[in-house]
Design a protein around this motif. Structure first.
Motif, short mmCIF file in Angstrom:
data_model
loop_
_atom_site.label_atom_id
_atom_site.label_comp_id
_atom_site.label_asym_id
_atom_site.label_seq_id
_atom_site.Cartn_x
_atom_site.Cartn_y
_atom_site.Cartn_z
N PHE A 33 0.66 -1.36 0.02
CA PHE A 33 0.01 -0.12 -0.03
C PHE A 33 0.76 1.11 -0.01
CE2 PHE A 33 0.89 -1.11 4.71
CZ PHE A 33 0.84 0.07 5.08
N ILE A 45 -3.37 8.81 5.01
CA ILE A 45 -4.26 7.99 5.11
C ILE A 45 -3.69 6.52 4.17
CG2 ILE A 45 -6.32 8.86 5.57
CD1 ILE A 45 -7.17 8.17 2.66
N PRO A 46 -3.94 5.42 4.67
CA PRO A 46 -3.23 4.17 3.67
C PRO A 46 -4.38 3.77 2.64
CG PRO A 46 -3.98 3.54 5.85
CD PRO A 46 -4.19 4.90 5.91
N LEU A 47 -3.71 3.41 1.42
CA LEU A 47 -4.62 2.87 0.28
C LEU A 47 -3.72 1.94 -0.37
CD1 LEU A 47 -5.66 6.69 -0.79
CD2 LEU A 47 -7.30 4.82 0.34
N THR A 48 -4.19 1.01 -0.65
CA THR A 48 -3.72 -0.23 -1.09
C THR A 48 -3.55 0.10 -2.62
OG1 THR A 48 -4.90 -1.93 0.07
CG2 THR A 48 -4.02 -2.78 -1.83
N THR A 69 -11.10 12.55 4.84
CA THR A 69 -9.95 12.71 3.87
C THR A 69 -10.20 11.84 2.51
OG1 THR A 69 -8.38 12.82 5.55
CG2 THR A 69 -7.27 12.09 3.66
N THR A 70 -10.96 10.78 2.73
CA THR A 70 -11.28 10.03 1.33
C THR A 70 -12.18 10.84 0.52
OG1 THR A 70 -12.87 8.70 2.71
CG2 THR A 70 -10.79 7.64 2.35
N VAL A 108 -15.52 -2.41 -1.39
CA VAL A 108 -14.33 -2.08 -1.86
C VAL A 108 -12.93 -3.02 -1.69
CG1 VAL A 108 -13.69 -0.82 0.07
CG2 VAL A 108 -12.88 0.28 -1.80
N ILE A 112 -8.84 -4.14 -3.40
CA ILE A 112 -7.53 -4.51 -2.47
C ILE A 112 -7.13 -6.09 -2.74
CG2 ILE A 112 -6.59 -4.91 -0.27
CD1 ILE A 112 -8.65 -2.67 0.36
N LEU A 211 -5.80 -6.60 7.06
CA LEU A 211 -6.31 -5.80 7.91
C LEU A 211 -6.18 -4.25 7.71
CD1 LEU A 211 -5.13 -8.01 11.13
CD2 LEU A 211 -7.11 -8.04 9.75
N PRO A 213 -6.41 -1.42 10.17
CA PRO A 213 -6.67 -0.66 11.35
C PRO A 213 -6.13 0.94 10.87
CG PRO A 213 -4.62 -1.68 11.17
CD PRO A 213 -5.35 -2.13 10.08
N PRO A 241 0.14 -5.64 5.94
CA PRO A 241 -1.06 -5.87 6.47
C PRO A 241 -2.11 -7.13 6.48
CG PRO A 241 -1.34 -4.77 4.38
CD PRO A 241 -0.07 -4.93 4.47
N ASN A 257 -10.61 0.33 15.65
CA ASN A 257 -11.22 1.31 14.79
C ASN A 257 -12.00 2.26 14.76
OD1 ASN A 257 -9.33 0.44 12.72
ND2 ASN A 257 -10.69 -0.55 11.42
N ARG A 261 -14.34 7.61 16.43
CA ARG A 261 -15.34 7.83 15.66
C ARG A 261 -16.00 9.19 15.86
NH1 ARG A 261 -18.59 3.20 13.76
NH2 ARG A 261 -16.93 2.72 12.64
N GLU A 264 -13.84 11.69 14.09
CA GLU A 264 -14.04 11.45 12.53
C GLU A 264 -15.44 12.11 12.19
OE1 GLU A 264 -11.43 7.54 12.73
OE2 GLU A 264 -13.77 7.46 12.73
P1 FAD Z 1 -12.35 8.64 8.82
O1 FAD Z 1 -12.85 10.06 9.11
O2 FAD Z 1 -10.70 8.62 9.26
O3 FAD Z 1 -13.21 7.69 9.06
C1 FAD Z 1 -14.54 7.65 8.51
C2 FAD Z 1 -14.99 6.25 9.08
O4 FAD Z 1 -14.15 5.10 8.62
C3 FAD Z 1 -15.28 6.08 10.34
O5 FAD Z 1 -16.47 5.25 10.92
C4 FAD Z 1 -13.91 5.05 10.89
O6 FAD Z 1 -14.29 4.17 11.97
C5 FAD Z 1 -13.82 4.46 9.72
N1 FAD Z 1 -12.14 4.15 9.30
C6 FAD Z 1 -11.33 4.63 9.58
N2 FAD Z 1 -10.17 4.41 9.33
C7 FAD Z 1 -10.54 3.28 8.57
C8 FAD Z 1 -9.65 2.07 8.07
N3 FAD Z 1 -8.46 1.99 8.11
N4 FAD Z 1 -10.55 1.09 7.56
C9 FAD Z 1 -11.85 1.04 7.55
N5 FAD Z 1 -12.32 1.94 8.32
C10 FAD Z 1 -11.98 3.06 8.84
N6 FAD Z 1 -9.66 2.42 1.83
C11 FAD Z 1 -9.95 2.58 0.46
O7 FAD Z 1 -11.06 3.26 0.16
N7 FAD Z 1 -9.18 1.91 -0.60
C12 FAD Z 1 -8.15 1.36 -0.30
O8 FAD Z 1 -7.31 0.75 -1.24
C13 FAD Z 1 -7.80 1.06 1.04
N8 FAD Z 1 -6.77 0.39 1.44
C14 FAD Z 1 -6.30 0.42 2.73
C15 FAD Z 1 -5.12 -0.48 3.05
C16 FAD Z 1 -4.71 -0.58 4.36
C17 FAD Z 1 -3.50 -1.20 4.66
C18 FAD Z 1 -5.44 0.20 5.29
C19 FAD Z 1 -4.96 -0.01 6.82
C20 FAD Z 1 -6.61 0.85 5.14
C21 FAD Z 1 -7.13 1.00 3.74
N9 FAD Z 1 -8.26 1.54 3.45
C22 FAD Z 1 -8.53 1.72 2.00
C23 FAD Z 1 -9.02 2.15 4.34
C24 FAD Z 1 -8.80 3.87 4.34
O9 FAD Z 1 -7.40 4.06 4.78
C25 FAD Z 1 -9.67 4.46 5.44
O10 FAD Z 1 -10.98 4.28 4.79
C26 FAD Z 1 -9.35 5.94 5.59
O11 FAD Z 1 -8.36 5.97 6.29
C27 FAD Z 1 -10.49 6.73 6.08
O12 FAD Z 1 -9.90 8.13 6.36
P2 FAD Z 1 -11.27 9.35 6.23
O13 FAD Z 1 -10.48 10.58 6.99
O14 FAD Z 1 -11.68 9.35 5.00
O15 FAD Z 1 -12.00 8.68 7.20
#
Ligand code: FAD
Ligand code: NAD
Ligand code: FES
Length: 302
Positions: A33, A45-48, A69-70, A108, A112, A211, A213, A241, A257, A261, A264
């Protein structure tokens, strides 16, 4: 700065981006990622890495807009730029000839799971894919999975595409029909990965999950991504992961996770009220909020 060369929605709130990152494109392996920061004071933020093109020097990411962020990233378009893209990070998937591999993507999680499905096929495995979504509109990469795998099963919760049901029902059916499954990779919501682990455990089928986290630095230093595996603390960013599903404490993962909340939700509410002038193309006025985000490239003189 990292330029976006392509941006398109695959489903509501799920957007694919191709980003110029030649060094990452040439080094990355399936299962790894990147950590992305949209603007200079943005959250990491992590993205695959869903795919890469070494010749074009690009990587592909697929982003589900669920929080501040997303959603901010999903408002960017081709020609915009991203501040930081760091990687490739994490341990690559364990790719070997196992025999029959079932790759399960939930929502989604399909994006991954896709690169590992490709790598498993290229290593001589028979690959069966099970792709699940709540409804037809939320199905992603089904065509790509079809081209990559030996057999594809589509399931939707409401039966609007493929068969009606959860991905776990399809897996159970395959096992009940006597399909010799040697290895399972399951990526999606935590309850889904937990359910797959419970299903394969009595059959002693090796099962890997990826995973998700909360991560901060992605280097094993901050402790943010601590997970409990076989009773031991591991850091998903450097030890994962991917982990053996039968050793994962899914309750701890789920609790951790949810720790932020409220914060966020507050950040998302503020983001929504700031970007109330989102236009018809889902392009919010990011540049008014963060003038440093994704400045458009100068147009070529005609
Ligand atoms: P936040 O405001 O941080 O969170 C919004 C909501 O999402 C909350 O309900 C929170 O509990 C939940 N949340 C927060 N962090 C995560 C998380 N890590 N996973 C699941 N739910 C979460 N997302 C993708 O869309 N595409 C990907 O390819 C992808 N790959 C990932 C790879 C890894 C190794 C990890 C750890 C996570 C990956 N994710 C991926 C998840 C992505 O990183 C989170 O959705 C993102 O950090 C959320 O950020 P935000 O500010 O938009 O939302
Ligand atoms: P979703 O809630 O729409 O579920 C997708 C599919 O997973 C469902 O159609 C169903 O087939 C299956 N599923 C869901 N719950 C299940 C259960 N209890 N038992 C059996 N099968 C079940 O998924 P979504 O909205 O696209 O969300 C994707 C999820 O993936 C998010 O919750 C996010 O946290 C998670 N995610 C995981 C990773 C990772 O690396 N593992 C990365 C990003 C996101
Ligand atoms: Fe900081 Fe993994 S994200 S230790």
């Amino acid at each position: 700065m990292y330029s976006i060369t392509e941006a398109r929605f695959l489903a509501p709130d799920i957007k694919l981006f191709r980003i110029e990152a030649p060094r990452i494109a040439s080094k990355r392996k399936a299962g790894q990622f990147v950590i992305v920061r949209a603007h200079s004071d943005g959250e990491r933020i992590p993205l695959t890495i869903a795919d890469s093109d070494i010749d074009a020097g690009t990587i592909t990411i697929v982003v589900q807009g669920i929080g501040k962020t997303t959603k901010l990233i999903n408002s960017l378009e081709a020609g915009d730029e991203i501040q930081d893209v760091v990687g490739p990070l994490g341990e690559p998937s364990d790719i070997r000839e196992f025999g029959t591999v079932v790759v399960i993507g939930g929502g989604v999680g399909t994006a991954i799971a896709y690169p590992t499905a490709v790598a498993m096929k290229n290593s001589g495995n028979k690959v069966i894919a099970i792709v699940g979504a709540r409804t037809k509109e939320l199905l992603i990469l089904a065509e790509e999975m079809q081209q990559t795998t030996d057999q594809l099963f589509i399931v939707t919760d409401d039966g609007s595409a493929g068969e009606q049901g959860f991905v776990t029902q399809k897996l159970q059916e395959l096992i009940d029909q006597g399909c010799d499954v040697d290895h399972v990779l399951a990526i999606g919501p935590i309850p889904m990965m937990n359910a797959v682990a419970s299903l394969t455990r009595p059959h002693q089928i090796k099962t890997i999950v990826s995973l998700n986290p909360i991560m901060v630095d992605g280097t094993g230093m901050c402790g943010g991504c601590r997970v409990l595996i076989g009773g031991q603390s591991k850091f998903a960013c450097v030890d994962g992961p991917e982990f053996d599903a039968h050793d994962v404490d899914f309750t701890v993962l789920s609790q951790r996770n949810q720790m932020y909340r409220q914060r966020e939700q507050k950040a998302l509410d503020e983001f929504h009220s700031d970007s109330s002038s989102v236009d018809d193309n889902n392009h919010c006025h990011l540049r008014q909020q963060h003038p440093e985000v994704g400045p458009r490239r100068p147009q070529a003189a005609s």
